[in-house]
Design a protein around this motif. Structure first.
Motif, PDB file in Angstrom:
ATOM      1  N   ASP A   8       0.801  -1.172  -0.068  1.00 50.78           N
ATOM      2  CA  ASP A   8      -0.016  -0.139  -0.077  1.00 50.78           C
ATOM      3  C   ASP A   8       0.900   1.156   0.153  1.00 50.78           C
ATOM      4  N   ASN A 120      -4.861   2.626  -4.121  1.00 54.27           N
ATOM      5  CA  ASN A 120      -6.061   3.422  -4.403  1.00 54.27           C
ATOM      6  C   ASN A 120      -5.803   4.431  -5.403  1.00 54.27           C
ATOM      7  N   ALA A 145      -5.750   0.759  -8.334  1.00 52.95           N
ATOM      8  CA  ALA A 145      -7.164   0.356  -8.272  1.00 52.95           C
ATOM      9  C   ALA A 145      -8.125   0.960  -9.623  1.00 52.95           C
ATOM     10  N   LYS A 152     -10.142  -0.369  -2.878  1.00 52.96           N
ATOM     11  CA  LYS A 152     -10.152  -1.220  -1.650  1.00 52.96           C
ATOM     12  C   LYS A 152     -10.874  -1.068  -0.859  1.00 52.96           C
ATOM     13  N   PRO A 153     -11.829  -1.928   0.069  1.00 53.11           N
ATOM     14  CA  PRO A 153     -11.081  -3.032   0.139  1.00 53.11           C
ATOM     15  C   PRO A 153     -12.268  -4.087  -0.936  1.00 53.11           C
ATOM     16  N   VAL A 157      -9.867  -5.293  -6.678  1.00 54.01           N
ATOM     17  CA  VAL A 157      -8.740  -4.567  -6.529  1.00 54.01           C
ATOM     18  C   VAL A 157      -7.515  -5.689  -6.364  1.00 54.01           C
ATOM     19  N   TYR A 158      -7.767  -6.590  -5.316  1.00 51.49           N
ATOM     20  CA  TYR A 158      -6.740  -7.465  -5.070  1.00 51.49           C
ATOM     21  C   TYR A 158      -6.591  -8.344  -6.003  1.00 51.49           C
ATOM     22  N   ASP A 181      -7.477  -2.334   5.037  1.00 49.67           N
ATOM     23  CA  ASP A 181      -6.975  -2.851   3.892  1.00 49.67           C
ATOM     24  C   ASP A 181      -6.500  -4.289   3.922  1.00 49.67           C
ATOM     25  N   ALA A 185      -7.682  -7.593   1.992  1.00 54.59           N
ATOM     26  CA  ALA A 185      -7.092  -8.367   1.144  1.00 54.59           C
ATOM     27  C   ALA A 185      -7.034  -9.850   1.552  1.00 54.59           C
TER      28      ALA A 185
END
Length: 224
Positions: A8, A120, A145, A152-153, A157-158, A181, A185
């Motif tokens: 991050d 993000n 993102a 996120k979350p 995104v992950y 976060d 994740a």
């Protein structure tokens, strides 16, 4: 075994509260008020990111950050001229790196791990900040993102980060100083390394952290 580490950016590699120096210089208000403006700006930035995601009305993170600044200024009845406002907003391009940030990225890369940012922030924001903070030479990639038009979350995104890096999501480790976060994740299937500088409890909703550390340097020591 080599892994992909997804760091991050805001609040983990770089200190969002380093905007206080610019706020104080540009607004000429008390240190106590500067701290309140800073906290309101950051809180609204995250709230607006969640809000536009839930409304399915995506806006790039720079626009979210700009809107959050306008709210914070209005909250404290401050109305700087446009040039002053732009200088304040530009502070997000010049955040200070947290202690050990560049060293941690370098050490993990030297240990044959892939080292990326997962943030993000929209790509232009991330590129500017990574360069200005001296982190760019130590990164393999910047994953935003913005690529999935949500924040996120959200699992998207992950999942996109894993796809971008060509790894199974379980072979990726999110490194974040933000508990929410980490919870997101982990729920999406990533391993997580929580940099818990404030010694906060973990989130009650979402996944618990896989590992917990006090500093970024501790992460490098654990995985190099």
């Amino acid at each position: 075994m080599a892994r992909t580490f997804c760091f991050d950016m805001y609040g983990t590699l770089c200190d969002t509260s380093s905007v206080t120096a610019t706020l104080g210089e540009e607004l000429g208000v008390s240190a106590a008020l500067v701290d309140e403006i800073d906290a309101t700006w950051r809180r609204r930035q995250l709230e607006y990111a969640n809000q536009v995601s839930l409304m399915e009305a995506y806006r790039p993170f720079w626009e979210v950050t700009s809107a959050a600044l306008d709210y914070a200024l209005a909250r404290y009845a401050l109305s700087p001229d446009e040039e002053t406002r732009e200088r304040i907003l530009d502070a997000y391009n010049h955040l200070d790196p947290h202690e050990g940030a560049a060293e941690t990225l370098e050490r993990l890369g030297a240990a044959d791990h892939a080292v990326t940012v997962l943030s993000n922030g929209n790509p232009e924001m991330l590129e500017r900040l990574a360069e200005n903070a001296g982190l760019a030479p130590h990164l393999d990639d910047l994953v935003s993102a913005d690529e999935v038009s949500t924040f996120k979350p959200s699992p998207a995104v992950y999942e996109n980060a894993a796809e971008r890096t060509g790894r199974d999501i379980g072979d990726c480790t999110l490194v974040s100083g933000n508990a929410w976060d980490v919870a997101g994740a982990g729920a999406a299937g990533m391993e997580t390394a929580w940099v818990n500088r404030a010694r906060d409890p973990p989130e009650e909703i979402g996944a618990d952290p896989t590992d917990e550390f006090r500093t970024l340097t501790d992460v490098a020591v654990a995985f190099e």
